[in-house]
Design an enzyme around this catalytic site. Structure first.
Site, mmCIF file in Angstrom:
data_model
loop_
_atom_site.group_PDB
_atom_site.id
_atom_site.type_symbol
_atom_site.label_atom_id
_atom_site.label_comp_id
_atom_site.label_asym_id
_atom_site.label_seq_id
_atom_site.Cartn_x
_atom_site.Cartn_y
_atom_site.Cartn_z
ATOM 1 N N ASP A 335 28.396 92.960 48.340
ATOM 2 C CA ASP A 335 26.822 93.106 47.787
ATOM 3 C C ASP A 335 26.385 91.861 47.912
ATOM 4 O O ASP A 335 27.136 90.721 47.767
ATOM 5 C CB ASP A 335 27.146 93.372 46.199
HETATM 6 P P1 ADP Z 1 20.616 93.908 45.301
HETATM 7 O O1 ADP Z 1 21.122 94.850 46.263
HETATM 8 O O2 ADP Z 1 19.773 92.526 46.009
HETATM 9 O O3 ADP Z 1 21.210 93.723 43.998
HETATM 10 P P2 ADP Z 1 18.904 95.677 43.646
HETATM 11 O O4 ADP Z 1 19.263 97.197 44.076
HETATM 12 O O5 ADP Z 1 18.907 95.298 42.217
HETATM 13 O O6 ADP Z 1 18.893 94.350 44.675
HETATM 14 O O7 ADP Z 1 17.010 95.604 43.793
HETATM 15 C C1 ADP Z 1 16.566 96.202 45.100
HETATM 16 C C2 ADP Z 1 15.130 95.641 45.163
HETATM 17 O O8 ADP Z 1 14.268 96.294 44.172
HETATM 18 C C3 ADP Z 1 15.021 94.177 44.824
HETATM 19 O O9 ADP Z 1 15.067 93.237 45.827
HETATM 20 C C4 ADP Z 1 13.323 94.044 44.292
HETATM 21 O O10 ADP Z 1 12.417 93.870 45.199
HETATM 22 C C5 ADP Z 1 13.325 95.524 43.508
HETATM 23 N N1 ADP Z 1 13.579 95.379 42.082
HETATM 24 C C6 ADP Z 1 14.663 95.962 41.478
HETATM 25 N N2 ADP Z 1 14.458 95.726 40.203
HETATM 26 C C7 ADP Z 1 13.438 94.897 39.931
HETATM 27 C C8 ADP Z 1 12.791 94.310 38.938
HETATM 28 N N3 ADP Z 1 13.032 94.437 37.606
HETATM 29 N N4 ADP Z 1 11.570 93.702 39.143
HETATM 30 C C9 ADP Z 1 11.263 93.420 40.363
HETATM 31 N N5 ADP Z 1 11.788 93.964 41.171
HETATM 32 C C10 ADP Z 1 12.872 94.787 41.297
HETATM 33 MG MG MG Z 2 23.150 93.380 42.678
#
Ligand code: ADP
Ligand code: MG
Length: 642
Positions: A335
């Site tokens: 991840d």
């Molecule tokens: P990762 O795989 O990097 O852990 P997530 O699945 O948690 O990412 O989130 C994917 C995308 O969704 C983030 O890059 C962001 O653009 C958006 N996102 C998720 N949660 C939030 C939030 N609380 N505020 C703003 N953007 C968010």
């Molecule tokens: Mg993550």
């Protein structure tokens, strides 16, 4: 735990019989040496002289340890090593070889003891971790006075003081004071971690320089350390696939050997190829050599050593099956956020697009993000400052209808106006702003802020790549993990910018949480084994879908310890190559040990049929020697350091 400790394998009735048997055996040998060598080649000649009687006693007393088991095995037709040894002793006595009979009884008992104690020692060495918790704690009473209490009596909510140089007695949160704490007992890393008010501290860690006042967040006996030890104990009792296989193998092997020995005893004399006695002795020798003890303990003794050694270095492996699996995987999925990067984002650019000031735009986003736990949310809130947020809500900003859209962003109403913060998916039909692409090409995560369905602006954030990540990935590649994949919910450009710096083979970007699971499932279908490395909290489903789920930074996050197959206590990627190393070494040792035991036995068996290996050599080398070699080999794991 205490009764385990009391039952040392060296103080059991079996052990006492072994000592007596060995003592008598020695006495017998001394008598033989003193009276001149008795003729030990006679046919069915039970010598009733002094030495013979002493040997007989030694054989019966030592044999008492396994005669009952051997007879029971024969009655239920589950022929095992106890049966083999029982037959060997009776046979040796029948042909008038009391010295050998005594030797078999004593040495086999001794070998059993050694094996048993090796396994017990490896199991118990995890208890040394528990003993790292201090016995006493300085409790602060309601009125502020101090008293010394037993650490084992601390309850959740208790206030304790930890002076410099003292160990933290309980898991808690810092109420007052500042210090650096060495968490090596849990994480295996002795770099002191700075602790301030609000930070978590853990039982058994060492307070280096400051004065800390801590409120307990668990009862004694339920700390992270206790949980680790419990999980390791559980892990030790689970049988690895190899162990299960060997156990099954032994079930066929022993009867097969018994038949082979019987054939050896009967066939050649019937065919006129030598005396019945010669072949009887050879068949008997074969029985002794064939004893599968070394074979049976080779795997558990190695696996238990590996799991315990890893736990002491901050890597919690939850069972032999995961140890073996990690040694076998050839692909690893990571991840991105929080694993390859620190997951501590910082706001780098604020781009208003419909006339707001930077502060207004950030403030608007922050009011909504204050409800979210996502690293992006935390970064935006941190940038605005909690006091500014407080003012905003005091000023009447009312947030309703808050909704988190996992992998996309957050949506809420602020004073009736709909506000969205997140990816393009929250803004259907919106053409991608050029500025957004530009920032993403720089490797920044960009979120859109929308007001009433229109874009109010962009906020760009950057995460810090863990400095050790590129080297760790190179090391893993050298260790045979040839396919390295990065999974992220972030946009493609960001993902590629980071992947470029790491040299991963494949990148899956813009994944929703459930798509991460699909990606892992696909990898598992294409490869023999796939390890998934994540933070264990957001990634729990993806970890579960992989062959071995590895969670980082476990000590502060019980959820991660629970969900993962392997939990790295330290927030440090370097523990990955170490984990791989220990699992590879364990696998190699298991195989080597099994090979060693089988090879040695095969060689001796050939020698026995050829008549060059005596009964005594068979017991010494084939049974006890093999078991000791296997055990010593496994001990090498205890010294492997990250
Ligand atoms: P990762 O795989 O990097 O852990 P997530 O699945 O948690 O990412 O989130 C994917 C995308 O969704 C983030 O890059 C962001 O653009 C958006 N996102 C998720 N949660 C939030 C939030 N609380 N505020 C703003 N953007 C968010
Ligand atoms: Mg993550």
């Amino acid at each position: 735990m205490s009764d385990r400790r009391r039952s040392s394998p060296w103080k059991t009735p079996e052990a006492v019989r072994t000592y007596v048997s060995g003592f008598l055996w020695l006495i017998g040998i001394l008598i033989v040496l003193g009276t001149g060598s008795p003729d030990i080649s006679g046919w069915l000649r039970v010598r009733l002289d002094a030495a013979g009687l002493v040997f007989l006693a030694a054989a019966l007393i030592g044999g008492w340890n396994f005669f009952p088991k051997g007879i029971r095995a024969a009655r239920t037709l589950k022929l095992d090593m106890n049966f083999l040894m029982t037959v060997a002793i009776i046979g040796a006595l029948l042909i008038g070889e009391p010295l050998e009979a005594a030797a078999i009884a004593f040495l086999f008992s001794l070998a059993e003891l050694l094996e048993h104690s090796a396994v017990v020692r490896a199991r118990n060495s995890i208890d040394e971790l528990i003993r790292l918790t201090p016995e006493q704690a300085t409790l602060v009473e309601q009125d502020g006075s101090e008293s010394t209490v037993a650490a084992s009596e601390l309850k959740k909510g208790a206030h304790v003081r930890v002076r410099p140089g003292e160990k933290v007695p309980i898991d808690g949160r810092v109420l007052d004071g500042e210090s650096a704490v060495d968490e090596a007992t849990l994480t295996g890393e002795s770099v002191p971690i700075p602790k301030r008010v609000g930070d978590p501290v853990f039982a058994s860690t060492l307070n280096r320089d400051g004065f800390l006042e801590v409120v307990a967040v668990t009862d004694a006996g339920d700390t992270a350390l206790d949980r680790i030890v419990r999980l390791v104990r559980e892990a030790q009792t689970r049988r690895s696939p190899t162990e299960q296989f060997v156990t099954k193998f032994a079930r066929y092997y022993t009867p097969a050997v018994t038949v082979l020995a019987a054939v050896t005893m009967l066939a050649p004399p019937l065919l006129g190829m030598g005396s019945a006695l010669t072949w009887f002795v050879r068949g008997l020798t074969l029985l002794v050599i064939a004893c599968p003890c070394a074979l049976v303990i080779a795997t558990p003794v190695t696996v238990v050593s590996a799991i315990t050694s890893a736990a002491r270095n901050g890597v919690l492996i939850k069972g032999g099956e995961y140890l073996e699996a990690l040694g076998g995987v050839c692909a690893m999925a990571f991840d991105k956020t929080g694993t390859l990067t620190y997951g501590r984002l910082e706001v780098t650019d604020v781009v208003p697009m419909s006339g707001d000031t930077n502060e207004d735009l950030l403030g608007l986003a922050a009011v909504v993000e204050a409800r979210s736990e996502h690293p992006i949310a935390k970064a935006i809130v941190a940038r605005v400052g909690t006091s500014a947020l407080q003012n905003a809500s005091d000023g009447g900003a009312e947030v309703t209808d808050f909704r988190a859209r996992p992998g996309r962003g957050v949506v809420a109403r602020v004073d009736g106006t709909e506000v969205r913060v997140g990816t393009l998916e929250l803004f259907p039909d919106l053409p991608v702003p050029d500025r957004m692409l530009e920032l993403e090409r720089q490797g920044k995560t960009v979120v859109l802020v929308g007001r009433d369905g229109r874009v109010a602006g962009l906020i760009a954030l950057a995460d810090t790549l863990r400095p050790e990540a590129p080297e760790v990935l190179r090391q893993l590649r050298r260790q045979g993990i040839h396919e390295q994949v990065m999974l992220t919910g972030d946009h493609e450009y960001v993902a590629r910018a980071i992947a470029g710096r790491l040299g991963v083979d494949k990148v899956f970007s813009s994944l929703l949480p459930e798509e991460k699971v699909d990606a892992v499932t696909e990898l598992v279908a294409d490869h023999e084994g796939v390890a998934m490395v994540g933070d264990g909290v957001n990634d729990a489903p993806a970890l579960a879908a992989s062959s071995v789920g590895i969670a980082m930074g476990g000590v502060g996050s019980p959820a991660a310890i629970e969900t993962a197959d392997i939990a790295l206590m330290a927030d440090d990627l370097n523990m990955l190559p170490y984990s791989r190393r220990i699992s590879r070494l364990a696998r190699r040792l298991v195989r080597f040990n099994i090979g060693l035991a089988l090879g040695l036995k095969l060689l001796l068996a050939a020698g026995a049929i050829g008549g060059v290996v005596s009964l005594l050599v068979a017991v010494l080398v084939g049974d006890m020697g093999a078991s000791i070699a296997v055990t010593l080999n496994a001990m090498r794991l205890a010294h492997l350091r990250p």
